[in-house]
Enzyme design. Structure first.
Site, PDB file in Angstrom:
ATOM      1  N   ASP A 104     132.556  38.639  47.579  1.00  0.00           N
ATOM      2  CA  ASP A 104     133.892  38.065  47.751  1.00  0.00           C
ATOM      3  C   ASP A 104     134.897  39.191  47.905  1.00  0.00           C
ATOM      4  OD1 ASP A 104     133.122  35.313  47.425  1.00  0.00           O
ATOM      5  OD2 ASP A 104     132.778  35.824  45.320  1.00  0.00           O
ATOM      6  N   LEU A 105     135.398  39.346  49.097  1.00  0.00           N
ATOM      7  CA  LEU A 105     136.293  40.440  49.436  1.00  0.00           C
ATOM      8  C   LEU A 105     137.489  40.504  48.464  1.00  0.00           C
ATOM      9  CD1 LEU A 105     136.644  42.608  51.651  1.00  0.00           C
ATOM     10  CD2 LEU A 105     138.228  41.031  52.756  1.00  0.00           C
ATOM     11  N   ASP A 106     137.733  41.665  47.916  1.00  0.00           N
ATOM     12  CA  ASP A 106     138.871  41.903  47.020  1.00  0.00           C
ATOM     13  C   ASP A 106     138.784  41.092  45.724  1.00  0.00           C
ATOM     14  OD1 ASP A 106     139.839  43.557  49.005  1.00  0.00           O
ATOM     15  OD2 ASP A 106     141.205  42.055  49.821  1.00  0.00           O
ATOM     16  N   GLU A 107     137.602  40.554  45.418  1.00  0.00           N
ATOM     17  CA  GLU A 107     137.493  39.739  44.210  1.00  0.00           C
ATOM     18  C   GLU A 107     136.462  40.283  43.227  1.00  0.00           C
ATOM     19  OE1 GLU A 107     137.642  35.553  44.710  1.00  0.00           O
ATOM     20  OE2 GLU A 107     139.585  35.816  45.696  1.00  0.00           O
ATOM     21  N   GLY A 127     143.517  41.126  51.041  1.00  0.00           N
ATOM     22  CA  GLY A 127     143.362  41.227  52.484  1.00  0.00           C
ATOM     23  C   GLY A 127     144.061  42.440  53.065  1.00  0.00           C
TER      24      GLY A 127
END
Lengths: 311, 311, 311, 311
Positions: free
Chosen positions: B252-255, B227
């Site tokens: 999926d953000l940052d994943e 985040g």
């Protein structure tokens, strides 16, 4: 039993350390230096840092513990003088710090720190600590090894260190902890407890008995992969580095103040076994460096963080 | 406008690459090598790895893209031959892989990859990419820079690269993304989109338009500090290392699958500003290395992880 | 011309630094702290180290350059007071150090250090320094770029920095050096000269004009691979790491006091070109860190070595 | 005597390795893969690199040593088949390589490599190797420890490994070497000799008895600080990193092919003792990693350099 026969490194025990921290204010460094100076102590190194946001000062002074006092007397007189000077110094520091609301720790190193090691079944951190100790890289006595399993007793015996077995079950945990605290405090008189991959979770009771004195090694780069089986989680996530973190154990599991961290590269070829194997090298070195910093009195804890001064 | 005048590194574009992955089976490596061999291609490097748990094979072969065919004809004949051989090779590979349920990518490097860079206000990653490109360290053309702000236009102009402004608001995001996709696909014909500290979160629509082709740099050691504002969180936690992670952007953000990670030491002396400053050095190097691996066709994505072959 | 539009980091110029070194003796740290303290300066950081073999002390104190003096006067009065206090401090330090045979350097940071950069044809170190400067990571003004070639003039122009061409031949070297010294001293008033891969060897005359003020980057891990073409020699030897070394330039080529070193892994796959490419990343970072340490007044030179205090 | 009681890592001994190197030519990789394939061996990993300047090929293939042959017979039949297949494979490879002037090494891992360790008085490398072996990180048997001193016998005894004392004087060196060779070759049947800080210089006679099979650790970043007392020299020079180098021992002291190198940061605070202490950590890890690469058959020596394939 193994006993290293090489000539030992020159002991550093002629050095005492003073650590001071608290609200910043005018002239603190000068006042501390002056005080030691006037008492006849030779300052051989110092480092001080000011947290200008929180307005806090952190100071560490290393000084020759033998005051240089003109003395016509014999050895006995000089010893007597040294003791009296140390007492007077401590009192003067108490007053100086009380007036300014500062905390201080004065370590005369009259005797070496007493370190107890707690382990479960993994031996790599234990060997590392015992071998570094044997090589005079850790300025301490290792007074005992505590374990919830019996399998590492032979390692302890290799170095002639007493091994204490405390099997843990859900039922007996609190009672065993009481026994452990008693052993650590009353019998071994340990100042530092090192969790060298000790796999039990302590109760608050145990943790509160040794504030800022229990050093744990966690096998991940905290705060990534808290909790158990971090290498499995790291494998799942496909990270390209794995880490290890040495921290003081607190009531919040894996959330204590971090002393030391390091990482090592991994690739797609490393399965969970590979990560565990590479992690072992990390863990033992990170834990040993953290203990070394602690024993050198280079660590000051505040706000759940560690100021770690240079070696 | 800056134009580097040093002699350029020898182009590597005589090398084509074949990547194959899928269910392991008997003789895949031999079959692929044989196929290229029979068509007259000289294999100059290869690496293959088997995931023995999932029973998957990953193979990368680098070969001279000019087939060595006995030819009495002139240049035109040889070109004609080369094109026909390439087509025949591709068809043969299609059959080989279809039979075994394998995926393959064949990169003839007839032309260099077209890279578009997206930025917001931070310039450090952008400079790094443009300077490495100018120094011939990145085997690609940089076809355009897109930004939601205008302030980095001068950087683009320094290297004579078109700069496209797409201001983003809550209201216009989807529409602007449509315009961006159109520009990237139809006009710039970009194969790779590099998010060089681009601070907007994409919709699924945008992400799905470029599967495994958007490379993002996150300014933390993922999965720690996902985040926004990871340096603030790292400062709060008191970590002793900070990291940066380059990964393919997914829903999926940052994943997304991690391509490259690195860390740098920090101390109690580093405030948030210090972490940000040290982080910049990390971010630009990690992002550049990830892009290099991608452009070299050394990355294969599977199960949300990256196999990254050696350089 | 590029001009960064992001908000700049808070200037550190409210901090002055005092460096002291020489024969160790009783009470030096306390005396220095007292002196600053009495003059009303707030000490915000200090580090001191004693070389117990040579019996030498090295001390660095950072303090707020605005003395905290009770003053009923207006701004003018306070400025007047500040100047007088600074003068008085300097005189008192002179006496304190003269009595003890100590050397001291007092940097009030009334103005930023003036850095001149010398380059030949390689641009990577130059870009790194200019970009770090533009990002406010280097606390200095870059007053000019000198080169024996004209090809990097566009880089200078990108940042609006004057570029001075001094073509060098065997015949004109001494004369050109005289012109360079004149430019550096009289016109640019440079305090620091950074050799950012400047490929000419200086005469003693030039070197003596800037004692401990010329920072050079050598593209090897000194003392390995001194002299020219270290990457070729490293390739021949088959090393698994290559290095870079930033040092003060002295009469003995590649033998000056080392400020900073670093290494990067290489493999059998890296030809000479590969080593040069990887070396570039090293060189620019090592040189920038060394300059940063110098500008922060964290370096003290003695016995052809550098004490480099922590950042 | 210590005996590790944890569950052991899954043995890797079902993997055989084939290494091939020599003049590059058409279809070598395909030919080798085909050959193994036709004999029923499952290839599970391979890496190949071409030195395009010298026009040499380097190939390593890991394959399941159990051929997958349709067999209606019992266990005995299958064993018989396996032996016959292995022999046939070896003969076919001989012919393939003879025709192309290639060298090959086929390691069936019928039995683990036999490693002998030679030490003098320093124990850190010895412990590291024995502990990694005990933890199943080194795929070998440690068949004996040879020393010119008696003081590390207790370390050997800790792990139940025979310790052989060969005191060396100027007068008896050649004769003792003869005895050592006899012990190593005839009695211990060692394939690898590891010099774990063995402080004697060998005669050519000894070195020639174990070509590319003696792994030495030198306590510097070669080629810097060749010869004895490198830490003293490093201290004098004021370097900011110290290194360690593992290489095959050859007739030219400290000039053999380098397998592995690493460095560690040092500061002005590190005296010679500090360098030696930090160096110990380096040396033991670098030596262990080099031995691991050798045992994994990941090293090919040519032109006094090592190709080291990825792990």
């Amino acid at each position: 039993m193994f006993r290293r026969s090489l000539p030992r490194f020159k002991s550093l025990t002629n050095l005492a350390t003073l650590k001071v921290h608290g609200p910043d204010g005018k002239g603190i460094v000068a006042a501390c230096c002056n005080l030691l100076d006037r008492k006849g102590y030779e300052i051989v190194g110092s480092e001080h840092w000011t947290d200008r946001i929180e307005n806090l000062i952190f100071l560490r002074i290393a000084f020759d513990k033998e005051p240089q006092i003109a003395s016509s007397g014999g050895l006995l007189d000089r010893c007597q003088n040294a003791v009296e000077t140390a007492d007077a110094t401590e009192q003067a520091l108490q007053q100086l710090c009380r007036d300014r609301d500062l905390a201080f720790q004065l370590n005369w190193r009259q005797e070496r720190a007493k370190v107890a090691i707690m382990v479960s079944k993994y031996d790599h951190c234990l060997w590392e600590l015992l071998l570094r100790h044997e090589a005079d890289e850790l300025d301490c006595d290792i007074v005992g090894i505590l374990s919830n399993h019996d399998n590492l007793r032979p390692v302890a015996e290799t170095f002639g260190i007493p091994y204490h077995l405390f099997p843990i079950t859900k039922q007996n945990k609190r009672e065993q902890e009481r026994h452990e605290i008693q052993l650590l405090k009353d019998v071994l008189q340990a100042n530092v407890v090192v969790l060298a991959r000790y796999m039990q979770i302590f109760t608050q009771h145990f943790l509160q008995a040794f504030p800022n004195s229990i050093i744990n090694i966690h096998h991940s780069f905290l705060p990534a992969f808290q909790g158990s089986r971090p290498h499995h989680a790291a494998f799942e996530r496909g990270v390209k580095l794995i880490g290890a973190t040495a921290h003081y154990a607190t009531a919040d599991l894996d959330e204590g103040p971090i002393i030391e961290q390091d990482v090592i590269s991994v690739t797609h070829r490393d399965g969970v076994d590979g990560l565990i194997q590479k992690g072992r090298i990390l863990e033992r070195n990170v834990l040993a460096r953290a203990l070394q910093a602690h024993l050198d009195d280079r660590v000051i804890v505040y706000n759940n963080k560690c100021v770690v001064f240079g070696d």
